[in-house]
Design an enzyme around this catalytic site. Structure first.
Site, PDB file in Angstrom:
ATOM      1  N   SER A  54       0.782  -1.238   0.000  1.00 12.50           N
ATOM      2  CA  SER A  54       0.000   0.000   0.000  1.00 12.50           C
ATOM      3  C   SER A  54       0.811   1.286   0.000  1.00 12.50           C
ATOM      4  O   SER A  54       0.300   2.327  -0.388  1.00 12.50           O
ATOM      5  CB  SER A  54      -0.973   0.014   1.177  1.00 12.50           C
ATOM      6  OG  SER A  54      -0.277   0.191   2.383  1.00 12.50           O
ATOM      7  N   LYS A  95      -0.011   4.579   6.668  1.00 15.24           N
ATOM      8  CA  LYS A  95      -0.631   5.315   5.554  1.00 15.24           C
ATOM      9  C   LYS A  95      -0.243   6.793   5.663  1.00 15.24           C
ATOM     10  O   LYS A  95       0.377   7.220   6.611  1.00 15.24           O
ATOM     11  CB  LYS A  95      -2.165   5.214   5.597  1.00 15.24           C
ATOM     12  CG  LYS A  95      -2.727   3.814   5.690  1.00 15.24           C
ATOM     13  CD  LYS A  95      -2.542   3.017   4.438  1.00 15.24           C
ATOM     14  CE  LYS A  95      -3.122   1.610   4.672  1.00 15.24           C
ATOM     15  NZ  LYS A  95      -2.702   0.671   3.685  1.00 15.24           N
TER      16      LYS A  95
END
Length: 184
Positions: A54, A95
């Site tokens: 990710s 993230k």
């Protein structure tokens, strides 16, 4: 009354006392080092291992990242910072903060819009695509996060906005492998 101690016996006693003294000094130094390491690990910095695609191209699976656990005790997260947060009871994610409390976030034509204005994302490679999503309002006390690899990331689009209280901290730098050493 003076008691006479032969010179060799006196030297042996002094050496023994010196060994005991050095051993105690080493034990004290080691104890202080262990206590400092535990305190730093619990309250200041924590290592984090990147797992999954990710955040590619910024970081890859196996990278070791140092996370600053204190920064959000003194201020709120800022847009563009890379954060580690508790995604579930037994899983932490890493993230990038995109939307802040009270803002609206949406994606149109591979661009992120905050409150209707395009956000420049210099940390995203030109070839990275962001699928469109409708406007989402970030609740107070939460942040909206996205992975840098937008087409392969479980982030706020799927799990919702992240509570600031669930943030472990801000990723400061990649420290392993040494060939990838860099500040984030």
């Amino acid at each position: 009354m003076n008691s006479y101690i032969p010179r060799t016996e006196r030297i042996r006693q002094e050496r023994m006392e010196s060994k005991v003294s050095r051993t105690l000094e080493w034990f004290q130094a080691f104890s202080v080092a262990v206590i400092l390491a535990v305190v730093i690990r619990l309250f200041v910095f924590e290592p984090f291992t990147v797992s999954g695609p990710s955040m590619q191209e910024t970081m890859v699976t196996g990278d070791l990242v140092l996370v600053n656990k204190l920064v959000y005790k003194f201020r709120e997260p800022r847009r563009g910072e890379i954060v580690v947060f508790h995604a579930s009871e037994d899983k932490d994610f890493i993230k990038r903060v995109i939307g802040l409390p009270g803002e609206t976030v949406e994606a149109k034509n591979n661009k992120i819009l905050i409150n209707g204005k395009i956000v420049e994302e210099s940390y995203i490679a030109d070839h990275v695509r962001t699928m469109d999503f409708d406007e989402i309002k970030v609740p107070q006390g939460k942040v909206f996060v996205l992975g840098d690899n937008r087409l392969n990331s479980t982030d706020s689009r799927a799990i919702g906005s992240i509570s600031v209280s669930d943030l472990v901290g801000r990723a400061e730098f990649i420290y392993w492998p040494l060939t990838d050493l860099k500040e984030l």
